[in-house]
Design a protein around this motif. Structure first.
Motif, mmCIF file in Angstrom:
data_model
loop_
_atom_site.group_PDB
_atom_site.id
_atom_site.type_symbol
_atom_site.label_atom_id
_atom_site.label_comp_id
_atom_site.label_asym_id
_atom_site.label_seq_id
_atom_site.Cartn_x
_atom_site.Cartn_y
_atom_site.Cartn_z
ATOM 1 N N SER A 314 63.120 -57.730 -21.648
ATOM 2 C CA SER A 314 62.931 -56.576 -20.769
ATOM 3 C C SER A 314 61.835 -56.863 -19.743
ATOM 4 O O SER A 314 61.909 -56.400 -18.601
ATOM 5 N N CYS A 317 63.315 -58.850 -16.970
ATOM 6 C CA CYS A 317 64.193 -57.994 -16.158
ATOM 7 C C CYS A 317 63.368 -57.051 -15.273
ATOM 8 O O CYS A 317 63.695 -56.849 -14.099
ATOM 9 N N ALA A 321 63.333 -57.016 -11.296
ATOM 10 C CA ALA A 321 63.714 -55.768 -10.616
ATOM 11 C C ALA A 321 62.658 -55.389 -9.575
ATOM 12 O O ALA A 321 62.996 -55.020 -8.442
ATOM 13 N N TYR A 339 68.581 -52.015 -14.573
ATOM 14 C CA TYR A 339 67.555 -52.258 -15.602
ATOM 15 C C TYR A 339 67.815 -51.368 -16.819
ATOM 16 O O TYR A 339 67.797 -51.841 -17.959
#
Ligand SMILES: Cc1cc2nc3c(=O)[nH]c(=O)nc-3n(C[C@H](O)[C@H](O)[C@H](O)COP(=O)(O)OP(=O)(O)OC[C@H]3O[C@@H](n4cnc5c(N)ncnc54)[C@H](O)[C@@H]3O)c2cc1C
Length: 571
Positions: A314, A317, A321, A339
């Motif tokens: 995460s 990511c 993002a 996301y």
């Protein structure tokens, strides 16, 4: 007032990986960490996907220099009277960043190594700074307040990442966390002076054993340090209060014969610790100028040792993002949607996977209160009933997907049978090669089922390409690619598509044909290597349905798969 492009709350794996990725992408970052490292943390058994991420962030040599115990697999004595089975991480190295093993770590040392690397790359880390307030109400930026040795610090940034773990201050402030009633568990654990009792292919394995009151984990951490934890029902808290934590731990552990056998003649060498805050997830993982990463966003039962991997994934990511939104502000909403979807899908995969395994074991422990409550249909968790797979399950598969309780249990059983040992008790003589026969049997059964499909039906009236993001594995930039979808937005995000492949599915919409014909056409379209995986994933996504020559639906229960393990790394 201090300022940086991104402020990060927490210097655990999620915070460090987010900082390293943002730094690689050229963004200025500040981490605020409440404690002073090294600090104790549970969560010692990692997954290969984390190795892959850290290696691509340039930490491979530093990690190798630590000589951590290599973890080749996870071994389970799962359910009463069941033969042991091993989930092996062995994977073909189709790219340099695929790992066939993970590591076992002392988290205080491992987390410090990551945070030291962050500092050594010139990123500001302010330790002993407790973030008390985060203001995300403005559209042009975020302000953060922290307390450090009685002094109040203020920080301004364009974006904030809450990587503060279970105590994540922004996640709590937003009030978007929902607790999961299915896993009403807590863990209680300590350490023993035992060096790895296994050798050969089992050396370094994480060992988990069920017993009447729950399950036990056993992890070789370092030299002669062994981590031994018990997961039990939350109702047992009253017993803990009556007996005291240590006495409860000892008496409960004594009920698990598989564990006590390995621990004979050893001593407990540390205090007994307890964690109660169990499975939860935030309603939203990100919006506008904030991202929740790792445990701040969600946490679920640790049976499959996925916490640090979900934290790292995460974090990568969220960093990618933020980088993308910075370059293309008009894409902000799509990027947040991506996301939220990506992280939730990774989390849900584990959630379903865990539910399968708890349900499976519940059928082997008929007289246990703990296991009766872990049968999915007996769960009173309202949120489960809002999940698609669970709805199908309680409807007894009326949608024709085959998701009945026995089928659900069968998916776990398939996974188990592929790794089942050919002897009743765990033995060092077990060899990874023994699993090959079971794997070949499983693949040939799957192939037979697929080959029996004489007619494939596409769901909907159109096959389309739609844009989707993915993190490029080497640059960590968020790239746009195209995925397959129907006119209602039902899609399959795992594999990128092109016009040639789309053409094949457009043909299928026009005239139905069988599995072999589809494979042939996919191969001509250049999808040689992944053609059958593509079909399986499309069936799982509900875009394809197969029928045999009698017109009966062919239910293909492929084995459960999940992120962080195997060759299909999400990032
Ligand atoms: C019993 C149990 C067993 C587990 N076993 C495993 C396992 O085997 N393998 C695995 O991968 N995972 C396991 N986990 C999960 C794993 O521990 C977590 O998923 C992982 O640590 C999450 O990383 P994180 O960076 O999100 O959070 P953390 O590691 O918790 O880091 C968060 C950091 O934020 C800091 N912080 C918090 N609040 C503030 C604040 N207000 N201001 C500043 N800083 C703050 C904290 O001090 C901390 O350093 C287990 C968890 C439990 C409970």
């Amino acid at each position: 007032m201090a300022r940086s492009k991104v402020s990060i709350i927490g210097g655990g794996p999620a915070g460090s990986v987010a900082a390293l990725t943002l730094n690689k992408l050229g963004h200025e970052v500040t981490i605020y960490e409440r404690s002073r490292f090294p600090r104790y943390r549970i969560g010692e058994s990692l997954l290969p996907g984390t190795m892959s991420i850290l290696s691509r962030l340039g930490l491979q040599e530093k990690i190798e220099a630590q000589n951590y115990i290599k973890k080749p697999s996870a071994t389970f004595l799962w359910g009463q009277g069941q033969a042991p089975w091993t989930f092996s991480f062995a994977a073909p190295k189709v790219t340099p960043w695929v790992y066939g093993h993970a590591i076992q770590v002392k988290r205080e040392e491992f987390d410090k190594l990551l945070l030291d690397e962050v500092k050594s790359r010139g990123i500001t880390v302010i330790e002993q700074a407790n973030v008390t307030e985060v203001d995300v109400s403005r559209t042009d930026g975020v302000s953060l307040t922290a307390l450090r040795n009685g002094e109040t610090l203020h920080h301004e940034s364009d974006f904030v990442i809450d990587a503060g773990g279970a105590g994540g201050p922004l996640a709590r402030q937003l009030g978007v966390r929902r607790y999961d009633e299915f896993y009403k568990n807590f863990a209680i654990w300590s350490y023993f002076n035992l060096s790895d009792p296994f050798s050969g292919d089992l050396k370094g394995t994480t060992y988990s054993i069920t017993f009447e009151d729950g399950w036990v984990w056993m992890i070789p951490i370092k030299d002669d340090l062994y981590s031994v934890g018990i997961v039990v029902d939350r109702d047992k808290a009253a017993e803990v209060r009556k007996l005291g934590a240590e006495e409860f731990y000892r008496t409960t552990l004594a009920k698990c014969a598989g564990a006590t056998k390995l621990l004979a003649g050893t001593e407990m060498v540390d205090e007994v610790r307890i964690v109660q805050d169990w499975s939860y997830e935030a309603e939203r993982f990100s919006a506008e100028r904030y991202f929740l990463c790792g445990d701040a966003a969600c946490f679920t039962d640790p049976l499959f040792s996925q916490g640090v991997h979900l934290a790292s994934q995460s974090a990568v990511c969220a960093a990618a993002a933020i980088d993308r939104i910075t370059q293309a502000e008009d894409e902000q909403e799509e990027v947040h949607a991506w996301y939220n979807r990506t992280y939730r899908a990774a989390y849900e995969e584990y959630h379903e996977f865990l539910a399968s395994f708890y349900t499976y074991a519940s059928f082997t422990e008929p007289n246990s209160e703990f296991w009766r409550k872990r049968r999915i249909t007996e769960s009173d968790d309202e949120r489960l009933s809002r999940r698609k797979w669970f709805e199908k399950l309680v409807d007894n598969g009326q949608e024709g997907t085959g998701s009945t309780v026995p089928n659900f249990r069968d998916r776990a059983a398939t996974m188990i049978s592929i790794g089942r040992h050919q002897r009743a008790t765990l033995s060092d003589e077990f060899s990874e090669a023994e699993l090959n026969a079971a794997r070949v049997r499983w693949i040939s059964d799957l192939t037979n089922r697929l080959n029996s499909i004489t007619r494939l039906r596409w769901t909907g009236t159109k096959a389309l390409l739609k844009p989707h993001y993915r993190v490029a594995p080497q640059t960590f930039r968020l790239e746009q690619r195209e995925i397959l979808s129907n006119q209602d937005g039902l899609d399959m995000a795992q594999y990128p598509m092109d016009e040639q492949t789309l053409q094949v599915f457009q043909e299928l919409v026009e005239e139905e044909f069988g599995y072999r014909a589809l494979i042939k056409r996919l191969r001509s379209a250049g999808r040689h290597e992944i053609s059958s995986q593509l079909v399986l994933r499309l069936m799982e996504a509900g875009l394809l349905t197969g029928y045999d020559k009698n017109g009966d639906q062919v239910v293909v229960e492929s084995r459960l798969h999940f992120g962080g393990v195997g060759v299909e790394y999400e990032v």
